[in-house]
Design an enzyme around this catalytic site. Structure first.
Site, PDB file in Angstrom:
ATOM      1  N   ASN A 160       5.244  32.182 -30.227  1.00 57.59           N
ATOM      2  CA  ASN A 160       6.673  31.995 -30.032  1.00 57.59           C
ATOM      3  C   ASN A 160       7.238  33.315 -29.467  1.00 57.59           C
ATOM      4  O   ASN A 160       6.491  34.269 -29.260  1.00 57.59           O
ATOM      5  CB  ASN A 160       7.328  31.646 -31.374  1.00 57.59           C
TER       6      ASN A 160
ATOM      7  N   GLY B 172       4.692  34.268 -21.595  1.00 62.39           N
ATOM      8  CA  GLY B 172       4.702  35.108 -20.406  1.00 62.39           C
ATOM      9  C   GLY B 172       3.800  34.693 -19.263  1.00 62.39           C
ATOM     10  O   GLY B 172       3.667  35.435 -18.281  1.00 62.39           O
TER      11      GLY B 172
ATOM     12  N   SER C 270       7.994  24.271 -25.391  1.00 66.58           N
ATOM     13  CA  SER C 270       9.180  23.803 -26.092  1.00 66.58           C
ATOM     14  C   SER C 270      10.349  24.776 -25.915  1.00 66.58           C
ATOM     15  O   SER C 270      10.146  25.963 -25.724  1.00 66.58           O
ATOM     16  CB  SER C 270       8.858  23.689 -27.577  1.00 66.58           C
TER      17      SER C 270
ATOM     18  N   ASN D 151      16.519  35.147 -25.558  1.00 63.70           N
ATOM     19  CA  ASN D 151      17.353  33.984 -25.821  1.00 63.70           C
ATOM     20  C   ASN D 151      17.622  33.837 -27.306  1.00 63.70           C
ATOM     21  O   ASN D 151      16.815  34.229 -28.144  1.00 63.70           O
ATOM     22  CB  ASN D 151      16.705  32.712 -25.256  1.00 63.70           C
ATOM     23  N   ALA D 152      18.782  33.245 -27.573  1.00 65.64           N
ATOM     24  CA  ALA D 152      19.124  32.866 -28.947  1.00 65.64           C
ATOM     25  C   ALA D 152      19.905  31.568 -28.855  1.00 65.64           C
ATOM     26  O   ALA D 152      21.110  31.519 -29.027  1.00 65.64           O
ATOM     27  CB  ALA D 152      19.948  33.943 -29.626  1.00 65.64           C
TER      28      ALA D 152
ATOM     29  N   LYS E  16      12.285  19.961 -26.689  1.00 70.65           N
ATOM     30  CA  LYS E  16      12.963  20.979 -27.499  1.00 70.65           C
ATOM     31  C   LYS E  16      12.717  20.640 -28.959  1.00 70.65           C
ATOM     32  O   LYS E  16      12.421  19.489 -29.292  1.00 70.65           O
ATOM     33  CB  LYS E  16      14.467  20.909 -27.237  1.00 70.65           C
ATOM     34  N   SER E  17      12.837  21.605 -29.826  1.00 69.55           N
ATOM     35  CA  SER E  17      12.621  21.333 -31.244  1.00 69.55           C
ATOM     36  C   SER E  17      13.758  20.467 -31.785  1.00 69.55           C
ATOM     37  O   SER E  17      14.933  20.806 -31.623  1.00 69.55           O
ATOM     38  CB  SER E  17      12.546  22.639 -32.024  1.00 69.55           C
TER      39      SER E  17
ATOM     40  N   GLY F 194      19.310  28.834 -30.658  1.00 68.23           N
ATOM     41  CA  GLY F 194      19.642  28.425 -32.022  1.00 68.23           C
ATOM     42  C   GLY F 194      19.348  26.969 -32.308  1.00 68.23           C
ATOM     43  O   GLY F 194      20.089  26.317 -33.041  1.00 68.23           O
TER      44      GLY F 194
ATOM     45  N   CYS G  42      10.917  29.800 -35.152  1.00 65.92           N
ATOM     46  CA  CYS G  42      11.985  30.194 -34.241  1.00 65.92           C
ATOM     47  C   CYS G  42      12.560  31.527 -34.731  1.00 65.92           C
ATOM     48  O   CYS G  42      13.007  31.627 -35.869  1.00 65.92           O
ATOM     49  CB  CYS G  42      13.075  29.136 -34.224  1.00 65.92           C
TER      50      CYS G  42
END
Lengths: 272, 290
Positions: free
Chosen positions: B177, B229, B10, B58-59, B34-35, B61, B117
């Site tokens: 996550n 990873g 995701s 990443n951010a 995606k969420s 959001g 998240c």
């Protein structure tokens, strides 16, 4: 896996020059000696505390890089207000460039869309290829690179200017000028960037005349390197950031959203 | 549904049906969207990604068009026969229930609950066993499809959280996550990400993910979906040996969508050479061997 290079090697650069192109648009220049570039590629540009946005490269020579910006959103407004020696963050260049294998190009820029076409024009001028350039804008104050193009006119460049309101050049849309060029000249490829409805009209004309077509598309982009999916096109799932921004006429034939809609920052469809 | 194979994780690419179909055609057995939340959401200002020490920060959001607009994309996936898991989030239990109710009409293979998240306000849920239990239970009570709980390595004890999810009826846990992190630009002397902090993914977090999968697999009786990873078939084999039944791939799509095929083929050759008949023979084998 080299994530550093796949994400465009984030780095900060210093603005060395700012050129006023017209009443609104500015070109900022910075030095990035190790950059390699093909016309049509873009950078992700970060203004601290504002945002990061994709911007086409409008000038590239000996490590000097130029970006031409129209202040519309928060990030572009912040960039045009930057000063000499200010720092910006960049990643890239990204994207699939223009295919420049062409004996007789027609280059058509609409509004700020003229920016990524300047390196294309430069390329053909350096090769000594005779080219036709059509530059259009809504009004005289929004035309880009006109003086520079006028200086090239002797070097095998045929220049046609159009404005919607007739304040400079021919009155009307670029399509009118292009129809005339196509009826008179033997054109191999039409290169374009500008508002999408304009590019759709040009694409249809290119298909009708059976000439090749290369267009640079714009979609909302957050990562620039094929991760976030924000710029995916329907129904092929091609990503404007890595599979584009330049698409050929044949590719566009399969892209049903071309000229119809794009997605906003949340992913909701917006019609043109 | 069978929890097996190599899935798109995701958060990457999964905003439209077209790109998800392309990923499935490139070898992903299942795609996780995606969420999706209830309302459209713009996410954080850019930069939303940067790099650090061989990993990706990443951010984003939780950028998403909201469940109502996303229904059109899910309907297309259904029509095209693409197996998908819908990732959903909500900042309250009422919120996530509302999204789950809408989601059900689209008949996903499963719902993956994003409880973790690391760069949004929902980040706290999977730090707390009671909250995790309540979110999972609330969704389980109203849906009849499998429910997965996505866990965070940022919790002080991921096994406690996993056990709470299992007790609440989760059909599997997804671990892990991204790992909270940040980056500072030394020329501009400011944090790089628009949100200041973000989540680290990619090869640097693989050993963290592996440890979490290993610990969870020993403690839980529901399947573990490993993520974090994985970029090569060797990573995938290790992840299975730690206890992952299925594996999700995220950051490695940067190298190209053929990553699913490459990993699948490598794992299959490994199994054949080592004399195993299927992946299930090696799931959790490393701790069973202790």
């Amino acid at each position: 896996m080299n994530i550093e290079s796949l994400t465009g090697g984030p780095r900060s650069v210093q603005i060395v020059n700012i050129v006023k192109e017209n009443a609104h648009d500015r070109t900022i220049f910075f030095k990035d000696p190790d950059m390699t570039f093909s016309p049509g590629q873009f950078l992700m540009v970060w203004v601290s505390k504002v945002d990061e946005i994709p911007l086409s490269i409008s000038y590239f020579q000996d490590g000097l890089v130029g970006l031409t910006i129209r202040p519309i959103g928060s990030a572009t407004k912040a960039i045009v207000s930057l000063a000499h020696n200010d720092l910006i963050g960049i990643r890239g260049p990204f994207g699939h460039p223009f295919d420049l294998d062409c004996p007789s190009p027609l280059i058509v820029g609409g509004g700020i869309g003229t920016a990524p076409l300047r390196p294309v024009i430069q390329h053909f001028v350096e090769l000594g290829t005779e080219i036709t350039v059509v530059i259009g804008a809504r009004t005289k104050d929004e035309l880009l690179f006109i003086e520079e193009m006028q200086q090239l006119e002797g070097d095998g460049v045929r220049l046609i200017i159009t404005t919607d309101d007739g304040s400079a050049g021919m009155k009307g849309f670029v399509t009118m000028a292009v129809a005339q060029v196509l009826s008179e000249s033997d054109i191999h490829t039409l290169y374009t960037c500008g508002p999408e409805p304009m590019m759709v009209a040009l694409w249809r004309m290119a298909m009708d005349h059976d000439i090749r077509f290369q267009a640079s598309l714009e979609r909302y982009m957050k990562c620039g390197c094929g991760l976030c999916g924000t710029c995916a096109l329907d129904p092929t799932g091609e990503l404007v950031c890595v599979d584009g921004p330049v698409f050929s006429g044949e590719q566009l034939r399969n892209i049903t959203e071309f000229g119809n809609y794009h997605r906003d920052s949340t992913g909701v469809k917006q019609n043109f | 549904m069978k929890i097996e194979g190599y899935w798109l994780a995701s958060g990457l690419l999964g905003v439209t049906a077209s790109i998800l179909r392309r990923i499935a055609e490139n070898g992903a057995d299942v795609v996780v969207t995606k969420s999706i939340g209830f309302h459209p959401r713009k996410g954080h200002p850019g930069p939303i990604i940067t790099v650090s020490h061989g990993g990706l920060l990443n951010a984003v959001g939780l950028t998403n068009p909201g469940i109502e607009a996303f229904k059109d994309e899910l309907a297309l996936l259904k029509e095209w026969g693409i197996p998908f898991v819908l990732s959903i989030f909500g900042s309250t239990i009422d919120d996530i229930e509302r999204v789950a109710e809408h989601a059900l009409t689209l008949d996903p293979l499963a719902l993956e609950l994003n409880l973790s998240c690391p760069h949004a306000e929902i980040s706290q849920i999977a730090h707390n066993p009671n909250l995790t239990h309540d979110y999972v239970r609330a969704v389980k009570d109203i849906v009849d499809c499998p429910v997965f709980a996505k866990l965070t390595p940022n919790a002080s004890d991921i096994v406690q959280i996993g056990m709470a999810a299992e007790k609440a009826g989760a059909d599997a846990v997804v671990a892990i996550n991204t790992v909270r992190g940040m980056r500072i630009d030394i020329d501009q002397r400011v944090p790089v990400l628009g949100n200041i902090t973000g989540g680290l993914s990619g090869p640097p977090i693989f050993p963290i993910a592996l440890r979490c999968v290993f610990d969870l697999s020993r403690a839980l009786s529901i399947p573990i979906i490993g993520v974090g990873g994985v970029a090569t078939w060797q990573d995938a084999v290790e992840m299975h040996l730690a206890g992952a039944s299925a594996i999700q791939i995220g950051t490695a799509v940067l190298e190209g969508l053929d990553v699913f095929k490459r990993i699948k083929m490598g794992v299959s050759e490994y199994l054949q050479q080592e004399g195993f008949s299927s992946v299930s023979d090696i799931v959790g084998l490393s701790w069973r061997n202790l």
